[in-house]
Design an enzyme around this catalytic site. Structure first.
Site, PDB file in Angstrom:
ATOM      1  N   TYR A 100      -2.359  -0.052   8.945  1.00 47.70           N
ATOM      2  CA  TYR A 100      -3.185  -1.046   9.561  1.00 47.70           C
ATOM      3  C   TYR A 100      -3.235  -0.915  11.090  1.00 47.70           C
ATOM      4  O   TYR A 100      -2.404  -0.195  11.601  1.00 47.70           O
ATOM      5  CB  TYR A 100      -2.875  -2.369   8.966  1.00 47.70           C
ATOM      6  CG  TYR A 100      -3.019  -2.529   7.715  1.00 47.70           C
ATOM      7  CD1 TYR A 100      -3.945  -2.773   7.154  1.00 47.70           C
ATOM      8  CD2 TYR A 100      -1.740  -2.488   6.686  1.00 47.70           C
ATOM      9  CE1 TYR A 100      -4.409  -3.068   5.701  1.00 47.70           C
ATOM     10  CE2 TYR A 100      -2.148  -2.794   5.409  1.00 47.70           C
ATOM     11  CZ  TYR A 100      -3.396  -3.193   4.865  1.00 47.70           C
ATOM     12  OH  TYR A 100      -3.656  -3.520   3.657  1.00 47.70           O
ATOM     13  N   ASP A 140      -4.732  -1.175  -5.819  1.00 49.08           N
ATOM     14  CA  ASP A 140      -5.215  -1.635  -4.725  1.00 49.08           C
ATOM     15  C   ASP A 140      -6.685  -2.244  -4.808  1.00 49.08           C
ATOM     16  O   ASP A 140      -7.638  -1.737  -4.469  1.00 49.08           O
ATOM     17  CB  ASP A 140      -5.084  -0.433  -3.802  1.00 49.08           C
ATOM     18  CG  ASP A 140      -5.513  -0.696  -2.180  1.00 49.08           C
ATOM     19  OD1 ASP A 140      -5.864  -1.842  -2.246  1.00 49.08           O
ATOM     20  OD2 ASP A 140      -5.376   0.122  -1.619  1.00 49.08           O
ATOM     21  N   SER A 194      -8.805  -2.204  -1.659  1.00 50.28           N
ATOM     22  CA  SER A 194      -9.573  -0.953  -1.257  1.00 50.28           C
ATOM     23  C   SER A 194     -10.922  -0.936  -2.191  1.00 50.28           C
ATOM     24  O   SER A 194     -12.108  -0.673  -1.677  1.00 50.28           O
ATOM     25  CB  SER A 194      -8.623   0.129  -1.413  1.00 50.28           C
ATOM     26  OG  SER A 194      -7.694   0.297  -0.402  1.00 50.28           O
ATOM     27  N   ARG A 200       0.824  -1.177   0.065  1.00 55.16           N
ATOM     28  CA  ARG A 200       0.020   0.089   0.043  1.00 55.16           C
ATOM     29  C   ARG A 200       1.026   1.083   0.239  1.00 55.16           C
ATOM     30  O   ARG A 200       0.936   1.884   1.057  1.00 55.16           O
ATOM     31  CB  ARG A 200      -0.967  -0.146   1.287  1.00 55.16           C
ATOM     32  CG  ARG A 200      -1.976  -1.228   0.979  1.00 55.16           C
ATOM     33  CD  ARG A 200      -3.147  -1.106   1.895  1.00 55.16           C
ATOM     34  NE  ARG A 200      -4.212  -1.354   1.369  1.00 55.16           N
ATOM     35  CZ  ARG A 200      -5.490  -1.536   2.149  1.00 55.16           C
ATOM     36  NH1 ARG A 200      -5.618  -1.533   3.573  1.00 55.16           N
ATOM     37  NH2 ARG A 200      -6.775  -1.741   1.483  1.00 55.16           N
ATOM     38  N   GLN A 232      -1.298   2.613  -5.631  1.00 53.40           N
ATOM     39  CA  GLN A 232      -2.825   2.955  -5.205  1.00 53.40           C
ATOM     40  C   GLN A 232      -3.705   2.480  -6.320  1.00 53.40           C
ATOM     41  O   GLN A 232      -4.671   1.851  -6.125  1.00 53.40           O
ATOM     42  CB  GLN A 232      -2.751   4.254  -4.944  1.00 53.40           C
ATOM     43  CG  GLN A 232      -2.837   4.397  -3.456  1.00 53.40           C
ATOM     44  CD  GLN A 232      -2.748   6.238  -3.006  1.00 53.40           C
ATOM     45  OE1 GLN A 232      -3.208   7.006  -3.901  1.00 53.40           O
ATOM     46  NE2 GLN A 232      -2.813   6.328  -1.835  1.00 53.40           N
TER      47      GLN A 232
HETATM   48  P1  NAD Z   1      -8.522  -3.564   7.440  1.00 51.80           P
HETATM   49  O1  NAD Z   1      -9.485  -4.011   6.530  1.00 51.80           O
HETATM   50  O2  NAD Z   1      -7.329  -4.305   7.789  1.00 51.80           O
HETATM   51  O3  NAD Z   1      -9.261  -3.021   8.803  1.00 51.80           O
HETATM   52  C1  NAD Z   1     -10.536  -2.496   8.719  1.00 51.80           C
HETATM   53  C2  NAD Z   1     -10.608  -1.492  10.093  1.00 51.80           C
HETATM   54  O4  NAD Z   1     -10.679  -2.235  11.051  1.00 51.80           O
HETATM   55  C3  NAD Z   1      -9.165  -0.517  10.172  1.00 51.80           C
HETATM   56  O5  NAD Z   1      -9.360   0.640   9.996  1.00 51.80           O
HETATM   57  C4  NAD Z   1      -8.638  -1.060  11.378  1.00 51.80           C
HETATM   58  O6  NAD Z   1      -8.019  -0.176  12.290  1.00 51.80           O
HETATM   59  C5  NAD Z   1      -9.999  -1.566  12.285  1.00 51.80           C
HETATM   60  N1  NAD Z   1      -9.481  -2.394  13.477  1.00 51.80           N
HETATM   61  C6  NAD Z   1      -8.778  -3.390  13.640  1.00 51.80           C
HETATM   62  N2  NAD Z   1      -8.609  -4.021  14.807  1.00 51.80           N
HETATM   63  C7  NAD Z   1      -9.881  -3.404  15.449  1.00 51.80           C
HETATM   64  C8  NAD Z   1     -10.557  -3.153  16.683  1.00 51.80           C
HETATM   65  N3  NAD Z   1      -9.985  -4.250  17.609  1.00 51.80           N
HETATM   66  N4  NAD Z   1     -11.423  -2.612  17.073  1.00 51.80           N
HETATM   67  C9  NAD Z   1     -11.801  -1.643  16.154  1.00 51.80           C
HETATM   68  N5  NAD Z   1     -11.340  -1.449  14.926  1.00 51.80           N
HETATM   69  C10 NAD Z   1     -10.320  -2.273  14.762  1.00 51.80           C
HETATM   70  O7  NAD Z   1      -7.986  -2.119   6.895  1.00 51.80           O
HETATM   71  P2  NAD Z   1      -8.325  -1.287   5.678  1.00 51.80           P
HETATM   72  O8  NAD Z   1      -9.595  -0.641   5.537  1.00 51.80           O
HETATM   73  O9  NAD Z   1      -7.889  -2.025   4.582  1.00 51.80           O
HETATM   74  O10 NAD Z   1      -7.102  -0.075   5.679  1.00 51.80           O
HETATM   75  C11 NAD Z   1      -6.997   0.677   6.837  1.00 51.80           C
HETATM   76  C12 NAD Z   1      -6.365   1.933   6.696  1.00 51.80           C
HETATM   77  O11 NAD Z   1      -5.090   1.747   5.682  1.00 51.80           O
HETATM   78  C13 NAD Z   1      -7.134   2.943   5.818  1.00 51.80           C
HETATM   79  O12 NAD Z   1      -7.819   3.549   6.771  1.00 51.80           O
HETATM   80  C14 NAD Z   1      -6.190   3.877   5.371  1.00 51.80           C
HETATM   81  O13 NAD Z   1      -5.900   5.016   6.037  1.00 51.80           O
HETATM   82  C15 NAD Z   1      -4.932   2.704   5.218  1.00 51.80           C
HETATM   83  N6  NAD Z   1      -4.767   2.493   3.591  1.00 51.80           N
HETATM   84  C16 NAD Z   1      -3.742   3.058   2.811  1.00 51.80           C
HETATM   85  C17 NAD Z   1      -3.573   3.013   1.584  1.00 51.80           C
HETATM   86  C18 NAD Z   1      -2.477   3.384   0.815  1.00 51.80           C
HETATM   87  O14 NAD Z   1      -2.213   3.164  -0.455  1.00 51.80           O
HETATM   88  N7  NAD Z   1      -1.535   4.107   1.516  1.00 51.80           N
HETATM   89  C19 NAD Z   1      -4.576   2.085   0.675  1.00 51.80           C
HETATM   90  C20 NAD Z   1      -5.696   1.698   1.494  1.00 51.80           C
HETATM   91  C21 NAD Z   1      -5.921   2.003   2.903  1.00 51.80           C
END
Ligand code: NAD
Length: 381
Positions: free
Chosen positions: A229, A130, A133, A122, A127
């Site tokens: 994450y 991805d 996402s 990521r 991006q």
């Molecule tokens: P994910 O599917 O791994 O997790 C979903 C959500 O669950 C996350 O926000 C995580 O913090 C939350 N979570 C985990 N354990 C938890 C708990 N015990 N209680 C409550 N919440 C909990 O994550 P995702 O949606 O794929 O992505 C997370 C973050 O990564 C995004 O918000 C974004 O900021 C970042 N991201 C970055 C890129 C990039 O290209 N740089 C791309 C996609 C996402």
């Protein structure tokens, strides 16, 4: 070079790996494309549309497997199909290397080169590739519509001559990509939304969508695992989240739960008591079902009625929105192919960090270090 597209064989799968619109630039470079008849059927794309784009359509699945140098897929092919792959073929898709690596052994041993969309780093440059996402966006949207469809109430507040209809109260757990899309969708429908995430950084995004962010004092522990994450939490920290969830569930008409920690089973955050505390007729959608679920009552893939609460545990929501899911996925795959198809030929440069990060195995040898470690355990059993 020959690129093959199969009709996805997993039960309930409606998506296709590449749509005709994504083939044009590949065909213009001199790539030949062989499509299995009916590959686009699930998302309303005819064989004719693929032919018009310059591809050849065949009903002979085995001949695609035997000839394809490059095979973009949605899901990992079944073991029988893997055994028929052309040696040294390149397969790209949601291959689940961290949770179902054993199922990839026939392809690894063939040998082949496997790239997993789940492992694409990521980073900014990747991006546009991805796909996690993209699919999380679709799933977050559809989860809210599924809940709205089951809920015996309306989402928006209405002021009518017959009185006021109060807005539905939606609680979103996990404010990552799927969670934020669920919040945005529920807000558009007029619901009042609260959300919880262990990452403090999610708070600002939640508030910017017009929802309330629920904070829990986790005693200042680190909740960020890198790359945006979450980290895996201690039982004590998880318990504080569980208490908040039980309290909030008591006034929530809908809960959409999306919490995940990469490479780990989904955290168990919703106790039986929380489900039992929800108002009669309320709906809980557990989007973490493929990883075992966030709710201790979840049975992945099943819909249950528990004390008047509907608990949905869908395994593949993007397949319920196949047109846009395929559109987004197809573009993610095409962008990834841009890294390995040069002037119509396959050029796999493993010094590229995106390729090295996403590579499960190159010509039969493990590449991604997490996969390599897992492979030792899997091969020993
Ligand atoms: P994910 O599917 O791994 O997790 C979903 C959500 O669950 C996350 O926000 C995580 O913090 C939350 N979570 C985990 N354990 C938890 C708990 N015990 N209680 C409550 N919440 C909990 O994550 P995702 O949606 O794929 O992505 C997370 C973050 O990564 C995004 O918000 C974004 O900021 C970042 N991201 C970055 C890129 C990039 O290209 N740089 C791309 C996609 C996402």
């Amino acid at each position: 070079m020959l690129l093959g597209i199969l009709k996805e064989s997993a039960p309930g799968e409606t998506r296709v790996a590449l749509l005709p619109g994504s083939l044009k630039s590949l065909i213009a470079q001199g790539t030949s494309v062989l499509i299995e008849a009916g590959a686009g059927e699930g998302c309303g794309v005819s064989d004719r549309a693929y032919m018009d784009a310059g591809a050849t359509v065949t009903a002979d699945r085995a001949s695609i497997l035997a000839q394809a140098d490059l095979l973009p897929v949605v899901n990992a092919p079944a073991a029988e199909d893997q055994g028929r792959l052309k040696p040294n073929a390149v397969v790209i898709g949601f291959l689940r290397p961290l949770d179902a690596l054993a199922a990839l052994l026939p392809a690894i041993e063939r040998p082949t080169t496997l790239f997993s969309m789940e492992l694409v780093p990521r980073i900014t440059r990747a991006q546009s590739m991805d796909a996690l996402s993209s699919m999380a966006t679709v799933a977050g949207y559809k989860a809210v519509l599924s809940a709205a469809d089951r809920l015996p109430r309306m989402f928006p507040m209405l002021m009518t001559a017959a009185g006021t209809v109060p807005p539905a109260k939606v609680f979103v757990i996990g404010a990552g990509v799927a969670g934020l899309q669920a919040i945005a969708t529920a807000r558009r429908l007029g619901a009042v939304v609260e959300a919880y995430d262990v990452r403090a950084a999610a708070g600002e995004q939640v508030r910017s969508l017009g929802a309330k962010f629920l904070d829990v004092d986790l005693g200042g522990i680190n909740t960020e695992g890198g790359g945006g994450y979450a980290a895996e939490l201690t039982e004590e920290a998880l318990d504080r989240g569980r208490d908040l969830i039980t309290k909030t569930a008591a006034h929530s008409d809908v809960i959409i739960t999306t919490a995940q920690v990469p490479g780990r089973p989904a955290p168990r955050l919703i106790r039986r008591a929380a489900v039992e505390a929800m108002p009669p007729g309320s709906v809980l959608v557990d989007l973490a079902a493929p990883g075992g679920g966030n709710c201790e009552l979840t049975r992945p893939g099943e819909t249950q009625q528990i004390n008047g609460v509907t608990l949905l545990a869908p395994m593949n929501l993007p397949a319920e929105v196949p047109v846009d899911a395929s559109n987004l996925y197809s573009r993610n795959v095409l962008n990834f192919l841009g890294l390995i198809v040069k002037k119509g030929e396959l050029v796999v440069d493993m010094t590229d960090e995106v390729l090295a990060g996403a590579c499960v195995a190159h010509q039969g040898k493990p590449v991604n270090p997490r996969v390599a470690k897992l492979l030792e355990t899997v091969s020993a059993t």
